[in-house]
Design a protein around this motif. Structure first.
Motif, PDB file in Angstrom:
ATOM      1  N   GLN A 127       1.857   5.813  -5.253  1.00 42.71           N
ATOM      2  CA  GLN A 127       1.310   4.536  -5.713  1.00 42.71           C
ATOM      3  C   GLN A 127       1.386   4.425  -7.232  1.00 42.71           C
ATOM      4  O   GLN A 127       1.705   3.346  -7.765  1.00 42.71           O
ATOM      5  CB  GLN A 127      -0.129   4.387  -5.225  1.00 42.71           C
ATOM      6  CG  GLN A 127      -0.237   4.186  -3.719  1.00 42.71           C
ATOM      7  CD  GLN A 127      -1.648   3.900  -3.264  1.00 42.71           C
ATOM      8  OE1 GLN A 127      -2.624   4.154  -3.985  1.00 42.71           O
ATOM      9  NE2 GLN A 127      -1.776   3.360  -2.044  1.00 42.71           N
TER      10      GLN A 127
ATOM     11  N   HIS B 131      -7.272   4.252 -10.859  1.00 43.19           N
ATOM     12  CA  HIS B 131      -7.279   2.794 -10.662  1.00 43.19           C
ATOM     13  C   HIS B 131      -7.354   2.069 -12.004  1.00 43.19           C
ATOM     14  O   HIS B 131      -6.593   1.120 -12.259  1.00 43.19           O
ATOM     15  CB  HIS B 131      -8.469   2.411  -9.770  1.00 43.19           C
ATOM     16  CG  HIS B 131      -8.627   0.941  -9.579  1.00 43.19           C
ATOM     17  ND1 HIS B 131      -7.904   0.218  -8.652  1.00 43.19           N
ATOM     18  CD2 HIS B 131      -9.430   0.041 -10.209  1.00 43.19           C
ATOM     19  CE1 HIS B 131      -8.261  -1.059  -8.711  1.00 43.19           C
ATOM     20  NE2 HIS B 131      -9.185  -1.184  -9.655  1.00 43.19           N
TER      21      HIS B 131
ATOM     22  N   THR C 245      -3.738   0.379  -4.687  1.00 45.60           N
ATOM     23  CA  THR C 245      -4.485   1.477  -5.316  1.00 45.60           C
ATOM     24  C   THR C 245      -5.426   2.156  -4.318  1.00 45.60           C
ATOM     25  O   THR C 245      -6.382   2.816  -4.730  1.00 45.60           O
ATOM     26  CB  THR C 245      -5.298   0.940  -6.512  1.00 45.60           C
ATOM     27  OG1 THR C 245      -6.232  -0.052  -6.038  1.00 45.60           O
ATOM     28  CG2 THR C 245      -4.395   0.326  -7.565  1.00 45.60           C
ATOM     29  N   SER C 246      -5.157   1.995  -3.023  1.00 44.88           N
ATOM     30  CA  SER C 246      -6.079   2.504  -1.996  1.00 44.88           C
ATOM     31  C   SER C 246      -6.245   4.018  -2.049  1.00 44.88           C
ATOM     32  O   SER C 246      -7.281   4.549  -1.647  1.00 44.88           O
ATOM     33  CB  SER C 246      -5.587   2.085  -0.608  1.00 44.88           C
ATOM     34  OG  SER C 246      -4.291   2.631  -0.360  1.00 44.88           O
TER      35      SER C 246
ATOM     36  N   ASP D 233      -1.070   9.228  -3.591  1.00 46.48           N
ATOM     37  CA  ASP D 233      -1.579   8.671  -4.850  1.00 46.48           C
ATOM     38  C   ASP D 233      -0.494   8.690  -5.921  1.00 46.48           C
ATOM     39  O   ASP D 233      -0.378   7.748  -6.728  1.00 46.48           O
ATOM     40  CB  ASP D 233      -2.833   9.421  -5.304  1.00 46.48           C
ATOM     41  CG  ASP D 233      -2.550  10.868  -5.642  1.00 46.48           C
ATOM     42  OD1 ASP D 233      -1.841  11.533  -4.856  1.00 46.48           O
ATOM     43  OD2 ASP D 233      -3.021  11.344  -6.700  1.00 46.48           O
TER      44      ASP D 233
ATOM     45  N   THR E 105      -7.736  -7.623  -1.794  1.00 47.50           N
ATOM     46  CA  THR E 105      -8.673  -6.527  -1.533  1.00 47.50           C
ATOM     47  C   THR E 105      -9.732  -6.977  -0.527  1.00 47.50           C
ATOM     48  O   THR E 105      -9.868  -8.163  -0.212  1.00 47.50           O
ATOM     49  CB  THR E 105      -9.370  -6.071  -2.825  1.00 47.50           C
ATOM     50  OG1 THR E 105     -10.132  -7.175  -3.359  1.00 47.50           O
ATOM     51  CG2 THR E 105      -8.355  -5.611  -3.855  1.00 47.50           C
ATOM     52  N   ARG E 106     -10.508  -6.005  -0.056  1.00 55.32           N
ATOM     53  CA  ARG E 106     -11.574  -6.305   0.901  1.00 55.32           C
ATOM     54  C   ARG E 106     -12.830  -6.848   0.232  1.00 55.32           C
ATOM     55  O   ARG E 106     -13.566  -7.633   0.816  1.00 55.32           O
ATOM     56  CB  ARG E 106     -11.934  -5.040   1.692  1.00 55.32           C
ATOM     57  CG  ARG E 106     -10.901  -4.611   2.696  1.00 55.32           C
ATOM     58  CD  ARG E 106     -11.466  -3.505   3.572  1.00 55.32           C
ATOM     59  NE  ARG E 106     -10.500  -3.068   4.558  1.00 55.32           N
ATOM     60  CZ  ARG E 106     -10.750  -2.157   5.496  1.00 55.32           C
ATOM     61  NH1 ARG E 106     -11.953  -1.604   5.559  1.00 55.32           N
ATOM     62  NH2 ARG E 106      -9.814  -1.817   6.352  1.00 55.32           N
TER      63      ARG E 106
ATOM     64  N   GLU F 269       0.824  -1.204   0.000  1.00 57.78           N
ATOM     65  CA  GLU F 269       0.000   0.000   0.000  1.00 57.78           C
ATOM     66  C   GLU F 269       0.863   1.260   0.000  1.00 57.78           C
ATOM     67  O   GLU F 269       0.557   2.223  -0.697  1.00 57.78           O
ATOM     68  CB  GLU F 269      -0.928   0.004   1.211  1.00 57.78           C
ATOM     69  CG  GLU F 269      -1.864   1.194   1.248  1.00 57.78           C
ATOM     70  CD  GLU F 269      -2.861   1.118   2.380  1.00 57.78           C
ATOM     71  OE1 GLU F 269      -3.844   1.892   2.354  1.00 57.78           O
ATOM     72  OE2 GLU F 269      -2.663   0.284   3.292  1.00 57.78           O
TER      73      GLU F 269
ATOM     74  N   GLY G 279      -3.506  -3.567  -1.462  1.00 63.06           N
ATOM     75  CA  GLY G 279      -3.968  -2.193  -1.264  1.00 63.06           C
ATOM     76  C   GLY G 279      -3.167  -1.183  -2.046  1.00 63.06           C
ATOM     77  O   GLY G 279      -3.064  -0.016  -1.657  1.00 63.06           O
TER      78      GLY G 279
END
Length: 586
Positions: free
Chosen positions: A511, A540, A532-533, A508, A559-560, A452, A530
């Motif tokens: 990432q 994304h 692209t959180s 961002d 991912t979630r 992340e 994560g």
């Protein structure tokens, strides 16, 4: 809170070796170092200078006898001749002192270079820096030990080694002189003058041994207290660096007052440690200073019978006193240097303690009981057999015991919050071994892991995106194309700019830069957790398109939730399981 029982167990099982064991290990490791030859010639040069300096001291001692005899006889020509002789002696000794200083400082530099590079090699072995974070107090603050303790150890070793060799050589040189001069110290007993063989030598030995025994008894606690102080100093330094790195978050939360209280507590601990050392030193000063004052009069007192009996002249008395002082000062090396010896032992313990913990990590990584067996897969895929992930507060596994992800797939592994996705990410990288089962994975050089919060080294933008390879491996045009593919084309002209990119770029952008790194390296596998959180929907999608442009790339994303994105070809669930649902977990 992370369960560190498995990782910490190796270090916890280590009983601290003695000083001689540590020294023997250091010398054994040094045999294979390229620094060994440089240190050998520097040490040989230093020893040669010290031997020459001792010869000069003997020359000075003989001069003192002739000088004071000239004074006693009021022989002006002899006095003037000895004054000019002294200029030659002083010039020679001054040259030797300068040479000794140069050799000692060069030894400090080379010794520090070896100690620091040896620790860096141990620390930055594969996975060790990560595993060390679970080693508890034994592995705390490696930066302090590598930077500050290695410097301090090198300086103390060079200084104490040079002074010990000088004192030993001085002792062997002057003990014979003092033995012979002892014949001049005669006692009048029953009208006869009687001498005791080696009388002044035995007096010097007894005086020095008494002082050394008292010094050891009083000063021994300083060894542990020095180590405790260095540990508290390292904790304070770490807290201060952390505040500097997290200044934005602290300011946004208005947490300055809380940080001030935390730092105050750590600083109080440093002051307590310093106060304990100050009390130790004050107690030791009663011995060392008292010994020093007595050393001014003891040689004259014990040699005075020979002078008053008429058996020796004033010059002879001064020669005896000077020889006595040289012998007893050599013998009292331990007394004079005990605070520094205690400091040296504490520093050596910290440096070698870090080395021992790092070495033990290789043997204790799996911990006690079942652990995940990570193996490189010749078929270049991820396969799980009987896999179960052990977490600090439970366990997690897939719906089936056998799961395979083959090249070319784009797989999303989905799990609810706190199900262990980040620990699974670490397990895929071979970092987390708590659990059971077998994980077959591609060789590390074929996988790009995207956490992340990405890591960027200190250096230029080209070095940041090329990491862990050298920037020179890639053409500037390839770097700019990778930046453009992830929406960072505006940075194309800054690839040679050196900056703190983890601070200059927003999260961002960081990432996106990490995805640019994946595009640049073109590794067959990309594993994301994560990654692209911090990105919006447009960013994304652009990152996935950038990965999709890589021919044959395989992607695993943790991912979630599953949003039904058709870009991924399969979804695998990671589920938390209760102990009652697990069989044979022990």
């Amino acid at each position: 809170m992370v369960d560190t029982s498995s990782s910490a167990s190796p270090s916890a099982a280590i009983s601290p070796p003695g000083t001689f064991v540590h020294v023997r290990r250091v010398l054994a490791r040094m045999r294979g170092s390229p620094e060994r030859r440089r240190l050998f010639w520097l040490v040989l040069g230093l020893m040669t200078v010290i031997v020459s300096f001792i010869g000069g001291q003997i020359w000075l001692n003989e001069w003192q006898g002739a000088f004071y005899d000239a004074l006693e006889k009021r022989d002006r020509p002899a006095f003037v001749a000895q004054a000019f002789e002294f200029l030659k002696i002083a010039g020679t000794l001054l040259t030797l002192v300068v040479a000794q200083t140069w050799f000692t400082e060069m030894i400090k530099i080379r010794l520090r270079a070896w100690v620091t590079e040896d620790l860096l090699d141990d620390w930055l072995e594969e996975k060790r820096a990560y595993l060390l974070t679970f080693a508890g107090e034994a592995g705390a603050n490696p930066d302090q030990r590598i930077h500050e303790d290695s410097r301090h150890l090198a300086e103390l070793t060079a200084d104490l080694g040079a002074s010990l060799f000088s004192a030993s050589l001085m002792l062997f040189s002057f003990v014979g002189v003092l033995w012979v001069l002892s014949e001049q110290v005669r006692f009048s007993i029953g009208g006869h003058l009687v001498s005791i063989p080696g009388y002044m030598v035995w007096c010097a030995v007894g005086f020095a041994l008494t002082g050394s025994a008292l010094t050891w008894r009083v000063g021994r606690p300083m060894i542990d207290d020095n180590a405790a102080r260095y540990a508290r100093e390292a904790e304070l330094r770490f807290a201060l660096v952390r505040i500097g790195e997290s200044a934005e978050g602290i300011t946004l939360y208005g947490g300055e007052a809380d940080e001030r209280r935390s730092v105050a507590g750590l600083f109080d601990a440093v002051l307590v440690a310093m106060r304990v050392l100050a009390e130790d030193l004050a107690r030791l000063t009663w011995v060392t200073s008292g010994y020093g004052w007595l050393a001014l009069v003891v040689p004259v007192l014990v040699a005075s019978p020979g002078y008053f009996s008429g058996a020796m002249s004033l010059g002879g008395l001064m020669m005896v006193v000077n020889a006595f002082n040289q012998v007893q000062s050599s013998l009292r090396w331990f007394v004079d240097n005990f605070p520094r010896i205690a400091d040296w032992r504490a520093t050596l313990r910290r440096v070698e303690g870090l080395h021992d913990v790092l070495t033990a990590l290789d043997h204790g990584e799996g911990g006690i009981g079942p652990h995940i067996d990570c193996r490189e897969d010749a078929d270049d895929g991820f396969r799980f057999e009987g896999f179960e992930l052990a977490m600090p507060d439970g366990r997690a596994r897939f719906a089936t015991d056998a799961v395979a992800i083959v090249p070319g797939e784009r797989v999303r592994i989905v799990g609810e919050a706190a199900v262990g996705k980040t620990l699974l990410f670490h397990a895929l990288a071979g970092l987390w071994t708590r659990g059971r089962g077998i994980v077959h994975r591609p060789p590390p050089e074929r996988v790009m892991f995207l956490p992340e919060r990405p890591y960027f080294p200190l250096g230029s933008l080209a070095e940041a995106i090329a990491y862990p390879d050298q920037a020179e491996r890639f053409e500037a045009s390839a770097i700019r194309a990778a930046l453009d593919s992830v929406g960072l084309g505006k940075l194309g002209d800054d690839i040679a700019l050196v900056d703190r990119w983890d601070r200059r770029l927003s999260l961002d952008e960081q990432q996106c830069l990490a995805f640019g790194r994946a595009v640049l390296h073109r590794r067959p596998w990309v594993v994301m957790d994560g990654a692209t959180s911090a990105l919006d929907a447009t960013q994304h999608r652009r990152m996935l398109e950038a990965l999709g442009s890589l021919a044959g790339v395989s992607v695993i994303s943790l991912t979630r939730e599953d949003d039904g994105d058709p870009w991924f070809t399969r979804v695998i669930g990671l589920n938390r399981v209760s102990d009652s649902a697990v069989t044979g977990t022990g």
